[in-house]
Motif scaffolding. Structure first.
Motif, PDB file in Angstrom:
ATOM      1  N   THR A  80       0.846  -1.174   0.009  1.00 17.97           N
ATOM      2  CA  THR A  80      -0.023  -0.016   0.054  1.00 17.97           C
ATOM      3  C   THR A  80       0.713   1.265   0.071  1.00 17.97           C
ATOM      4  OG1 THR A  80      -1.987  -1.092   0.975  1.00 17.97           O
ATOM      5  CG2 THR A  80      -1.891   1.426   1.299  1.00 17.97           C
ATOM      6  N   GLY A  81       0.776   2.135  -0.998  1.00 17.63           N
ATOM      7  CA  GLY A  81       1.432   3.314  -1.097  1.00 17.63           C
ATOM      8  C   GLY A  81       2.845   3.313  -1.405  1.00 17.63           C
ATOM      9  N   VAL A  82       3.179   2.171  -1.939  1.00 17.29           N
ATOM     10  CA  VAL A  82       4.839   1.693  -2.289  1.00 17.29           C
ATOM     11  C   VAL A  82       4.729   1.956  -3.888  1.00 17.29           C
ATOM     12  CG1 VAL A  82       6.280  -0.002  -2.857  1.00 17.29           C
ATOM     13  CG2 VAL A  82       5.221   0.310  -0.443  1.00 17.29           C
ATOM     14  N   PRO A  83       5.743   2.880  -4.468  1.00 16.20           N
ATOM     15  CA  PRO A  83       5.630   3.222  -6.030  1.00 16.20           C
ATOM     16  C   PRO A  83       6.159   1.543  -6.538  1.00 16.20           C
ATOM     17  CG  PRO A  83       7.776   3.832  -4.751  1.00 16.20           C
ATOM     18  CD  PRO A  83       6.944   3.535  -3.665  1.00 16.20           C
ATOM     19  N   ASP A  84       5.651   1.520  -7.700  1.00 16.70           N
ATOM     20  CA  ASP A  84       6.191   0.232  -8.520  1.00 16.70           C
ATOM     21  C   ASP A  84       7.393  -0.039  -8.530  1.00 16.70           C
ATOM     22  OD1 ASP A  84       3.158   0.306  -9.106  1.00 16.70           O
ATOM     23  OD2 ASP A  84       3.732   1.035 -11.106  1.00 16.70           O
ATOM     24  N   SER A  85       8.486   0.754  -8.532  1.00 15.98           N
ATOM     25  CA  SER A  85       9.836   0.514  -8.554  1.00 15.98           C
ATOM     26  C   SER A  85      10.296  -0.327  -7.282  1.00 15.98           C
ATOM     27  CB  SER A  85      10.768   2.008  -8.611  1.00 15.98           C
ATOM     28  OG  SER A  85      10.530   2.821  -7.658  1.00 15.98           O
ATOM     29  N   GLN A  86       9.799   0.003  -6.078  1.00 19.32           N
ATOM     30  CA  GLN A  86       9.891  -0.691  -4.994  1.00 19.32           C
ATOM     31  C   GLN A  86       9.186  -1.939  -4.833  1.00 19.32           C
ATOM     32  OE1 GLN A  86      10.894   1.846  -1.606  1.00 19.32           O
ATOM     33  NE2 GLN A  86      11.835   3.363  -2.759  1.00 19.32           N
ATOM     34  N   ARG A  87       8.174  -2.220  -5.248  1.00 17.19           N
ATOM     35  CA  ARG A  87       7.448  -3.534  -5.277  1.00 17.19           C
ATOM     36  C   ARG A  87       8.220  -4.691  -5.007  1.00 17.19           C
ATOM     37  NH1 ARG A  87       1.471  -2.389  -8.180  1.00 17.19           N
ATOM     38  NH2 ARG A  87       0.958  -0.888  -6.468  1.00 17.19           N
ATOM     39  N   GLY A  88       9.191  -5.017  -5.762  1.00 19.56           N
ATOM     40  CA  GLY A  88       9.936  -6.201  -5.841  1.00 19.56           C
ATOM     41  C   GLY A  88      10.566  -6.178  -4.439  1.00 19.56           C
ATOM     42  N   SER A  89      11.122  -4.961  -3.915  1.00 19.45           N
ATOM     43  CA  SER A  89      11.781  -4.971  -2.646  1.00 19.45           C
ATOM     44  C   SER A  89      11.017  -5.185  -1.595  1.00 19.45           C
ATOM     45  CB  SER A  89      12.355  -3.638  -2.457  1.00 19.45           C
ATOM     46  OG  SER A  89      13.027  -3.202  -1.295  1.00 19.45           O
ATOM     47  N   ALA A  90       9.746  -4.720  -1.647  1.00 20.24           N
ATOM     48  CA  ALA A  90       8.787  -5.001  -0.633  1.00 20.24           C
ATOM     49  C   ALA A  90       8.474  -6.308  -0.574  1.00 20.24           C
ATOM     50  CB  ALA A  90       7.752  -4.186  -0.706  1.00 20.24           C
ATOM     51  N   VAL A  91       8.169  -7.032  -1.505  1.00 17.75           N
ATOM     52  CA  VAL A  91       7.935  -8.577  -1.628  1.00 17.75           C
ATOM     53  C   VAL A  91       9.087  -9.231  -1.114  1.00 17.75           C
ATOM     54  CG1 VAL A  91       7.299 -10.405  -3.093  1.00 17.75           C
ATOM     55  CG2 VAL A  91       6.340  -8.379  -3.506  1.00 17.75           C
ATOM     56  N   GLY A  92      10.187  -8.966  -1.548  1.00 22.52           N
ATOM     57  CA  GLY A  92      11.540  -9.736  -1.040  1.00 22.52           C
ATOM     58  C   GLY A  92      11.579  -9.720   0.276  1.00 22.52           C
ATOM     59  N   THR A  93      11.340  -8.307   1.116  1.00 20.95           N
ATOM     60  CA  THR A  93      11.364  -8.231   2.410  1.00 20.95           C
ATOM     61  C   THR A  93      10.302  -9.148   3.324  1.00 20.95           C
ATOM     62  OG1 THR A  93      12.109  -5.870   2.365  1.00 20.95           O
ATOM     63  CG2 THR A  93      11.076  -6.634   4.269  1.00 20.95           C
ATOM     64  N   ILE A  94       9.247  -9.180   2.586  1.00 18.70           N
ATOM     65  CA  ILE A  94       8.190 -10.021   3.232  1.00 18.70           C
ATOM     66  C   ILE A  94       8.364 -11.567   3.131  1.00 18.70           C
ATOM     67  CG2 ILE A  94       5.777 -10.566   2.723  1.00 18.70           C
ATOM     68  CD1 ILE A  94       5.824  -8.085   4.345  1.00 18.70           C
ATOM     69  N   SER A  95       8.791 -11.744   2.005  1.00 22.24           N
ATOM     70  CA  SER A  95       9.327 -13.218   1.701  1.00 22.24           C
ATOM     71  C   SER A  95      10.448 -13.581   2.854  1.00 22.24           C
ATOM     72  CB  SER A  95       9.729 -13.515   0.632  1.00 22.24           C
ATOM     73  OG  SER A  95       8.874 -13.127  -0.423  1.00 22.24           O
ATOM     74  N   SER A  96      11.404 -12.745   3.284  1.00 19.64           N
ATOM     75  CA  SER A  96      12.467 -12.803   4.351  1.00 19.64           C
ATOM     76  C   SER A  96      11.836 -13.040   5.574  1.00 19.64           C
ATOM     77  CB  SER A  96      13.431 -11.607   4.039  1.00 19.64           C
ATOM     78  OG  SER A  96      14.124 -11.728   2.886  1.00 19.64           O
ATOM     79  N   PHE A  97      10.768 -12.364   5.890  1.00 17.81           N
ATOM     80  CA  PHE A  97      10.152 -12.599   7.256  1.00 17.81           C
ATOM     81  C   PHE A  97       9.688 -13.740   7.219  1.00 17.81           C
ATOM     82  CE2 PHE A  97      10.573  -7.875   7.854  1.00 17.81           C
ATOM     83  CZ  PHE A  97      10.732  -7.873   9.394  1.00 17.81           C
ATOM     84  N   PHE A  98       9.009 -14.340   6.121  1.00 14.76           N
ATOM     85  CA  PHE A  98       8.475 -15.777   6.049  1.00 14.76           C
ATOM     86  C   PHE A  98       9.486 -16.802   6.441  1.00 14.76           C
ATOM     87  CE2 PHE A  98       7.611 -19.681   4.158  1.00 14.76           C
ATOM     88  CZ  PHE A  98       6.202 -20.037   4.325  1.00 14.76           C
ATOM     89  N   ASP A  99      10.480 -16.610   5.587  1.00 20.85           N
ATOM     90  CA  ASP A  99      11.710 -17.555   5.860  1.00 20.85           C
ATOM     91  C   ASP A  99      11.828 -17.452   7.242  1.00 20.85           C
ATOM     92  OD1 ASP A  99      11.752 -18.606   3.125  1.00 20.85           O
ATOM     93  OD2 ASP A  99      12.971 -16.577   2.563  1.00 20.85           O
ATOM     94  N   LEU A 100      12.527 -16.424   7.728  1.00 25.22           N
ATOM     95  CA  LEU A 100      12.856 -16.630   9.372  1.00 25.22           C
ATOM     96  C   LEU A 100      11.760 -16.997  10.331  1.00 25.22           C
ATOM     97  CD1 LEU A 100      14.442 -12.848   9.279  1.00 25.22           C
ATOM     98  CD2 LEU A 100      15.494 -14.774   9.476  1.00 25.22           C
ATOM     99  N   SER A 101      10.380 -17.038  10.045  1.00 26.71           N
ATOM    100  CA  SER A 101       9.464 -17.442  10.820  1.00 26.71           C
ATOM    101  C   SER A 101       9.609 -18.921  10.778  1.00 26.71           C
ATOM    102  CB  SER A 101       8.034 -17.161  10.446  1.00 26.71           C
ATOM    103  OG  SER A 101       7.676 -17.634   9.157  1.00 26.71           O
TER     104      SER A 101
END
Length: 411
Positions: free
Chosen positions: A326-347
Motif C-alpha cells: 500500500t502506497g509503495v511505488p512500482d519501482s520498489q514493489r519487488g523490494s517490498a515483496v522480497g522483504t516480506i518473503s524474508s520474514f516468512f523464511d525467518l518465521s
C-alpha cells in the motif's frame, strides 16, 4: 454518410495458457512434489534413524528456511540481471544435489548442511518460476495466471506428503530421497525448455533497497502469524500417532486442498474487506485452529483444527502483502515483496527451533499453544495502529498486485 469500412471487432483477450506457460507449470509441479514428499519424512527421519530430540527436529526442519533467507533478498536482482531461466534450472539442480546428499547422511550435521543447501535452491527456483509466470501473463490477467500457478504449488504440497508416506512404507527412507531427487531433476529438465522472459532494465536509477521499510511492520505480523506453520510442518508427522493416525498424509492433504480452495475462491477477499480485516480474520483463524489441534486430541479435533488453521494461513500472506504494498511505488514493489518473503523464511527457521524447545519441555500441546500465542501477538500488532496504513482506505491497486505473488513454500 455510408462508408465501406466495417465496424472494428473487439480484439480477443490475450491467452494465458500457452506452451511456455505450461512448461513452467509442469516444472513447478515436479519441483513441489519433490519438496512435498520431504515434508512429513524429514521429521520422521530425524526422530527415528538419527535419534534426534524435538529440538533437533525443529532445528533441522527449520534450517531449510535459513538457507532460503540467505539468498532470497538477492534472487530477484539475480533474475533481473541473469534471467529467470538460470534461477529455475539452477534452483532445481541445487535442490536435487541437496536431496542427493540425504542418501549419504549418517548424522545430523550432514543433514543440516544438506537442508541449508536445499533452502538456497528453493529460494532461487521459487523467485525465478514465479517471476517468469507473471512475465508470461498479460498484465490484465496476472491474477488468473497466479491462480493457475498455485495449482502446481499446492498440488505438490498437498499430494506430495501422501506420496512420501506411501513410498516410505515405515522404513524405506532412501526410496523417498531417490524419488524426490528424480522429481527435482525432472523439474530442471523442463526448466531447460523454458524461454527467457527477462527484459533488461533501463540504465540509470538507484536500485531498490534490499530491506524495504514499508514492509517491516507487515513483515513482523507475518513472522508471528506464520510460526504456527513452522510447527505444523515440523511436528505434525510426529503428533498424529497421539490421536490414532498411522501417518500425516491425510492431514497435509487436507491442509493443501483447503489452502488451494480458499486461494482460488477467496482470492479477492483482501481487496474487498481490506488488509486489516482480512489479516484479523486470518490470524484469529490460525490461533483458533492451533488451539483446537492442541486441546482436542482426537482425529475429529485434528481435522477440524487443520481446516480452521488452513483458512488462516491461506489469507495471511496476501493480507499482509497487500498492506506492505500500500502506497509503495512500482519501482520498489519487488523490494517490498522480497522483504516480506524474508520474514516468512525467518518465521519458519526460527519458529521451528523455538517450538522445538517448547515441545521438548512441555509436549506437543505446549508447542501448538505457543504457536497460537504467536498468532494472537500478530493480531495485536496488526490492530495496534503502529502502521497507519491499516486505518487508511483500501489500496485496490496494492491488493491487485499482491494477488500476483504466492508465499514461499514451508520447509
Amino acid at each position: 454518410m455510408l462508408t465501406n469500412k466495417s465496424p472494428q471487432s473487439p480484439q480477443p483477450p490475450e491467452r494465458v495458457i500457452t506452451r511456455q506457460f505450461l512448461t513452467v507449470v509442469v516444472a513447478g509441479l515436479f519441483y513441489f512434489f519433490s519438496l512435498g514428499m520431504l515434508l512429513p519424512i524429514v521429521p520422521l527421519f530425524v526422530a527415528g534413524p538419527l535419534g534426534g530430540s524435538e529440538l533437533a527436529v525443529g532445528i533441522l526442519v527449520g534450517s531449510f528456511s535459513i538457507g532460503a533467507v540467505l539468498i532470497r533478498p538477492f534472487a530477484g536482482r539475480i533474475g533481473d540481471r541473469m534471467g529467470r531461466k538460470v534461477l529455475i534450472v539452477g534452483g532445481a539442480l541445487v535442490v536435487a544435489i541437496s536431496v542427493g546428499l540425504y542418501l549419504l547422511v549418517t548424522g545430523p550435521e550432514m543433514l543440516l548442511a544438506a537442508r541449508l543447501i536445499g533452502g538456497v535452491g528453493e529460494a532461487a527456483f521459487f523467485v525465478g518460476a514465479g517471476t517468469m509466470i507473471t512475465d508470461l501473463a498479460p498484465p490484465s490477467r496476472r491474477g488468473e495466471a497466479i491462480s493457475y500457478w498455485s495449482v502446481a504449488v499446492y498440488s505438490g504440497l498437498a499430494f506430495g506428503p501422501a506420496l512420501g508416506e506411501f513410498v516410505l512404507d515405515e522404513t524405506h527412507f532412501n526410496r523417498v530421497w531417490a524419488l524426490a531427487l528424480v522429481f527435482a531433476l525432472l523439474s530442471a529438465v523442463f526448466g531447460m525448455f523454458t524461454t527467457e522472459t527477462v527484459v533488461p532494465a533501463p540504465a540509470g536509477g538507484e536500485p531498490a533497497p534490499l530491506i524495504n521499510r514499508a514492509a517491516l511492520t507487515p513483515g513482523f505480523v507475518l513472522f508471528l502469524g506464520m510460526i504456527g506453520l513452522a510447527g505444523f510442518a515440523a511436528f505434525m508427522p510426529l503428533y498424529v500417532s497421539d490421536v490414532g493416525l498411522e501417518d500425516s498424509s491425510s492431514v497435509f492433504l487436507l491442509y493443501g486442498c483447503t489452502i488451494l480452495l480458499v486461494r482460488i475462491l477467496g482470492a479477492k477477499i483482501p481487496d474487498r474487506i481490506g488488509p486489516l480485516r482480512a489479516g484479523t480474520l486470518s490470524t484469529a483463524a490460525a490461533a483458533t485452529g492451533l488451539i483446537v489441534i492442541a486441546f482436542v486430541e482426537t482425529k475429529v479435533g485434528l481435522y477440524l483444527g487443520t481446516i480452521i488453521f488452513s483458512i488462516g494461513m491461506s489469507l495471511l500472506y496476501p493480507s499482509v502483502l497487500t498492506l506492505a504494498l500500500t502506497g509503495v511505488p512500482d519501482s520498489q514493489r519487488g523490494s517490498a515483496v522480497g522483504t516480506i518473503s524474508s520474514f516468512f523464511d525467518l518465521s519458519q527457521g526460527i519458529g521451528a527451533a523455538v517450538l522445538g524447545v517448547s515441545v521438548k519441555m512441555g509436549g506437543y500441546r505446549a508447542g501448538f499453544s505457543l504457536a497460537a500465542l504467536a498468532a494472537v501477538a500478530a493480531l495485536v500488532l496488526l490492530r495496534s495502529g503502529i502502521d497507519p496504513r491499516t486505518r487508511g482506505p483500501i489500496d485496490h491497486q496494492a491488493a491487485s498486485a499482491a494477488r500476483e505473488y504466492l508465499e514461499p513454500d514451508p520447509p
